[in-house]
Design an enzyme around this catalytic site. Structure first.
Site, PDB file in Angstrom:
ATOM      1  CG  ASP A  15      -1.975   1.045   1.213  1.00 48.03           C
ATOM      2  OD1 ASP A  15      -1.963   1.884   0.287  1.00 48.03           O
ATOM      3  OD2 ASP A  15      -2.839   1.048   2.119  1.00 48.03           O
TER       4      ASP A  15
ATOM      5  CG  HIS B 177      -1.853   5.014   3.100  1.00 52.11           C
ATOM      6  ND1 HIS B 177      -2.085   6.119   3.885  1.00 52.11           N
ATOM      7  CD2 HIS B 177      -2.787   4.105   3.479  1.00 52.11           C
ATOM      8  CE1 HIS B 177      -3.102   5.893   4.705  1.00 52.11           C
ATOM      9  NE2 HIS B 177      -3.551   4.674   4.472  1.00 52.11           N
TER      10      HIS B 177
ATOM     11  CD  GLU C 140      -4.822  -0.470  -0.748  1.00 50.23           C
ATOM     12  OE1 GLU C 140      -5.515   0.234   0.021  1.00 50.23           O
ATOM     13  OE2 GLU C 140      -4.600  -1.685  -0.540  1.00 50.23           O
TER      14      GLU C 140
ATOM     15  CD  GLU D 105      -7.819   3.662   1.151  1.00 49.63           C
ATOM     16  OE1 GLU D 105      -7.745   4.214   2.269  1.00 49.63           O
ATOM     17  OE2 GLU D 105      -7.079   2.729   0.785  1.00 49.63           O
TER      18      GLU D 105
ATOM     19  CG  HIS E 206     -10.414   0.458   2.042  1.00 43.16           C
ATOM     20  ND1 HIS E 206     -11.094   1.265   2.936  1.00 43.16           N
ATOM     21  CD2 HIS E 206      -9.101   0.595   2.344  1.00 43.16           C
ATOM     22  CE1 HIS E 206     -10.230   1.865   3.721  1.00 43.16           C
ATOM     23  NE2 HIS E 206      -9.015   1.464   3.396  1.00 43.16           N
TER      24      HIS E 206
END
Length: 399
Positions: free
Chosen positions: A194, A196, A220, A246, A296
């Site tokens: 991730d 992020h 991700e 997400e 998510h």
């Protein structure tokens, strides 16, 4: 014209409970005695969602709980301003609408005596693959954490790629990510990485290329969700599957990603995107573009149950995030805390079996929810906030 029938169940009560570690549960009761549970958790924005409920919940008292689509469309379209994670109808009903929608599906399943996945067309699989988190916000000790996850029954994990980075930073800071991936892969575990949204374009390209030969399950949010064209550019550069979603709150926000061939894995959050109704629509839309679904869900048990209900019924679903013992949780407030029967989420050989109880397939310990919410409020515990990170020069950095 009336949309009700002789069998209608009318909504008599809508309640919201803020419970630790950072979750917002929704309880809907009908006049004929059915109770449904939803989850409206929007991490870091709890008070905004509570405000949305104070503003809008009364609107649906007396409405037919069977009319899920009518309620969804009314909540979405009845006000002129719409869009955003709080309301999807004016900067404050995706998460409000999500909790409402999930609870209504739970009620309908219980009323008809069938699991929600039956109402979505039946199951296409009898179990769902899941992954657990390792490493925390500041990824470290991943080998030990991955080994523990393997002992718990997982075959896949996810971890953050990096700590905070400058807009452009030293390439040396990326080498640790590769080393951590290798440590996990050496245990025979699959791993998602991730980014992020912490890694800006110049460095995201570098890191994605470094990871390309490491057998990563997916990367991700390699870029911020405002950059669909740049996602597509990155996808043309590397072969590793690219995941995001997400922070996309409806099928309309996924549309440019799908049409731009920017995603391999869609990750809508059932508590952010409009509940089971919209998650199912996004899943079908994703299938049109040969995009996999991996919702998510670093959230509570109600959100997880809702994701599984959709995942069981959608062919392009491939794996589910699970917050058990995640770094945001605690020993006294974890994924199983509010469940009367935690065995419903037992992990074996990397999978959870399809829930068979009516509705969402879980039983919430209502007494504990009420007690914890009351104690949480009485103690004056502040709602969870994500940290704010700054660099050595004092400038803010992406968390």
């Amino acid at each position: 014209m009336s949309l009700t029938t002789s069998a209608s169940s009318f909504i008599s009560k809508i309640e919201v409970f803020r419970v630790p570690p950072r979750w917002l549960f929704v309880r809907i009761e009908t006049a004929d005695g059915f109770v449904g549970w939803g989850e409206s958790t929007l991490e870091g924005h709890t008070e905004a969602i509570e405000g949305a409920f104070a503003d809008l919940a009364q609107r649906f008292l007396g409405w037919d709980a069977d009319g899920i689509e009518d309620i969804w469309q009314t909540a979405y379209r009845a006000r002129f301003y719409r869009g955003g994670p709080v309301l999807m109808v004016g900067i404050s009903a995706a998460s409000f609408l999500s909790g409402l929608d999930i609870a209504l599906w739970d009620i309908k399943g219980k009323k008809l005596g069938v699991p929600v996945w039956q109402l979505l067309g039946g199951k296409v699989r009898d179990r769902v693959r899941v992954y657990g988190w390792i490493g925390g916000d500041h990824p470290n000790a991943v080998r030990e954490a991955a080994r523990e996850r393997k002992e718990q029954g997982f075959t896949a994990v996810k971890m953050n790629a990096t700590e905070a980075l400058a807009w452009l930073d030293s390439p040396e800071l990326l080498k640790g990510t590769v080393e951590r991936v290798r440590e996990v892969r050496a245990l025979g575990m699959d791993v998602g990485v991730d980014f992020h949204g912490r890694v800006h374009k110049g460095m995201a390209r570098q890191l994605a290329k470094l990871l390309e030969g490491e057998g990563v399950l997916f990367i991700e949010e390699p870029l911020l969700p405002t950059q669909p064209s740049e996602f597509a550019d990155l996808g043309r550069l590397v072969s590793t599957p690219i995941a995001a979603g997400e922070r996309l709150y409806s099928r309309h926000e996924f549309r440019p990603y799908f049409e731009g061939h920017a995603l391999d894995v869609a990750q809508p959050d059932v508590s952010h995107c409009g509940g089971i109704s919209e998650l199912a629509r996004i899943a079908s839309m994703a299938e049109t573009y040969d995009v996999a679904l991996a919702p998510h869900c670093p959230l509570g048990p109600i959100a997880l149950a809702a994701c599984i209900a959709v995942g069981v019924s959608k062919l392009n679903y491939f794996i589910q995030e699970m917050s058990w013992q995640m770094h945001y949780n605690s020993d006294d407030a974890d994924l199983f805390t509010y469940l009367a029967d935690p065995s419903v989420f037992a992990v074996k050989d990397g999978y959870i079996l399809t829930p068979s109880r009516p509705g969402l397939g879980i039983v919430i310990n209502e007494e504990l929810v009420r007690t914890c919410a009351k104690e949480h409020s009485r103690a004056g515990v502040e709602a969870w906030r994500n940290p704010i990170w700054r660099g050595e020069d004092g400038s803010i950095r992406e968390w």
